[in-house]
Design an enzyme around this catalytic site. Sequence first.
Site, PDB file in Angstrom:
ATOM      1  N   THR A   1      -1.127   7.454  -0.756  1.00  0.00           N
ATOM      2  CA  THR A   1      -2.378   7.413  -1.528  1.00  0.00           C
ATOM      3  C   THR A   1      -3.268   6.254  -1.125  1.00  0.00           C
ATOM      4  O   THR A   1      -4.435   6.214  -1.521  1.00  0.00           O
ATOM      5  CB  THR A   1      -2.060   7.232  -3.025  1.00  0.00           C
ATOM      6  OG1 THR A   1      -1.420   5.955  -3.175  1.00  0.00           O
ATOM      7  CG2 THR A   1      -1.152   8.327  -3.550  1.00  0.00           C
TER       8      THR A   1
ATOM      9  N   ARG B   1       0.851  -1.184   0.000  1.00  0.00           N
ATOM     10  CA  ARG B   1       0.000   0.000   0.000  1.00  0.00           C
ATOM     11  C   ARG B   1       0.887   1.233   0.000  1.00  0.00           C
ATOM     12  O   ARG B   1       1.767   1.371   0.840  1.00  0.00           O
ATOM     13  CB  ARG B   1      -0.865  -0.031   1.279  1.00  0.00           C
ATOM     14  CG  ARG B   1      -1.877   1.063   1.338  1.00  0.00           C
ATOM     15  CD  ARG B   1      -2.863   0.826   2.441  1.00  0.00           C
ATOM     16  NE  ARG B   1      -2.260   0.722   3.768  1.00  0.00           N
ATOM     17  CZ  ARG B   1      -2.951   0.762   4.894  1.00  0.00           C
ATOM     18  NH1 ARG B   1      -4.253   0.857   4.856  1.00  0.00           N
ATOM     19  NH2 ARG B   1      -2.345   0.681   6.055  1.00  0.00           N
TER      20      ARG B   1
ATOM     21  N   ASP C   1      -1.048  -3.709  12.795  1.00  0.00           N
ATOM     22  CA  ASP C   1      -0.470  -4.123  11.513  1.00  0.00           C
ATOM     23  C   ASP C   1      -0.156  -5.615  11.570  1.00  0.00           C
ATOM     24  O   ASP C   1       0.710  -6.062  12.310  1.00  0.00           O
ATOM     25  CB  ASP C   1       0.811  -3.322  11.245  1.00  0.00           C
ATOM     26  CG  ASP C   1       1.344  -3.591   9.850  1.00  0.00           C
ATOM     27  OD1 ASP C   1       1.449  -2.647   9.067  1.00  0.00           O
ATOM     28  OD2 ASP C   1       1.652  -4.773   9.544  1.00  0.00           O
TER      29      ASP C   1
ATOM     30  N   ASP D   1       3.531  -6.643  10.735  1.00  0.00           N
ATOM     31  CA  ASP D   1       4.449  -6.304  11.830  1.00  0.00           C
ATOM     32  C   ASP D   1       4.277  -7.258  13.000  1.00  0.00           C
ATOM     33  O   ASP D   1       5.257  -7.699  13.612  1.00  0.00           O
ATOM     34  CB  ASP D   1       4.192  -4.869  12.321  1.00  0.00           C
ATOM     35  CG  ASP D   1       4.787  -3.832  11.378  1.00  0.00           C
ATOM     36  OD1 ASP D   1       5.573  -4.207  10.493  1.00  0.00           O
ATOM     37  OD2 ASP D   1       4.434  -2.645  11.535  1.00  0.00           O
TER      38      ASP D   1
HETATM   39  N1  URA Z   1      -3.335  -3.774   7.254  1.00  0.00           N
HETATM   40  C1  URA Z   1      -3.095  -4.182   8.532  1.00  0.00           C
HETATM   41  O1  URA Z   1      -2.190  -4.965   8.779  1.00  0.00           O
HETATM   42  N2  URA Z   1      -3.882  -3.680   9.508  1.00  0.00           N
HETATM   43  C2  URA Z   1      -4.894  -2.826   9.279  1.00  0.00           C
HETATM   44  O2  URA Z   1      -5.595  -2.439  10.213  1.00  0.00           O
HETATM   45  C3  URA Z   1      -5.133  -2.430   7.936  1.00  0.00           C
HETATM   46  C4  URA Z   1      -4.335  -2.914   6.951  1.00  0.00           C
END
Ligand code: URA
Length: 206
Positions: free
Chosen positions: A106, A102, A197, A200
């Site tokens: 944007t 991502r 995330d 992560d």
């Molecule tokens: N990607 C993620 O890992 N967590 C989110 O909340 C949104 C996208």
Amino acid sequence: MELIELSHPLKDHYLSILRDKNTDFDTFRISASKLSYLLAVEATQHLSLKNVEIETPLVKTKGYEIENNSVAISVLRAGLGLVDGVKDLIPNVSFGYIGVQRNEDTAKPENYYEKLPDLKDKNVFILEPMLATGGSLSFAIDTVKKYNPKNIHALTVIAAPEGIELIKDKHHDITLITASIDEKLNDNWYIVPGLGDMGDRLFGTT
Ligand code: URA
């Protein structure tokens, strides 16, 4: 688009562990793996069987075999967290990988890697745990559709309403399976309440 939200006490248990910010990396990975089996069981309801004859210790009888026509596609990198369920449950499944990232400014998806087995007439299972804006999943589905699969199932852990709407608009012909439909996205496109995330938390990065 068919939308299925899992309803199972084990799902609630493991998803709560994933959501908890105090969960350590090992426990997070193990819980994501366990949840992947529940998603895989739901996603494989439709798989076709062929009849085979087998012999029990007593008699010959009718048996069944799943046809070897399934492919799982991990959307890197968070999709790696859902590999276990499909790998262990679907006989002879082959694997593909799509790297979609991502753009943080944007929020639009960009492709940085693609390695796919033959997808023609295959049952395709796309592993994309966090359906936020829906951009990466839609991108992955568009990629897969170019190869004329038999059907597409997307497996997600958490889906935001915004992402569901996008997939519903663009891809009426797929099935979306999620462990949870959450409330919304925040200003940084994170799902709320979410789990943070996923990449992560799986891999110990920040
Ligand atoms: N990607 C993620 O890992 N967590 C989110 O909340 C949104 C996208």
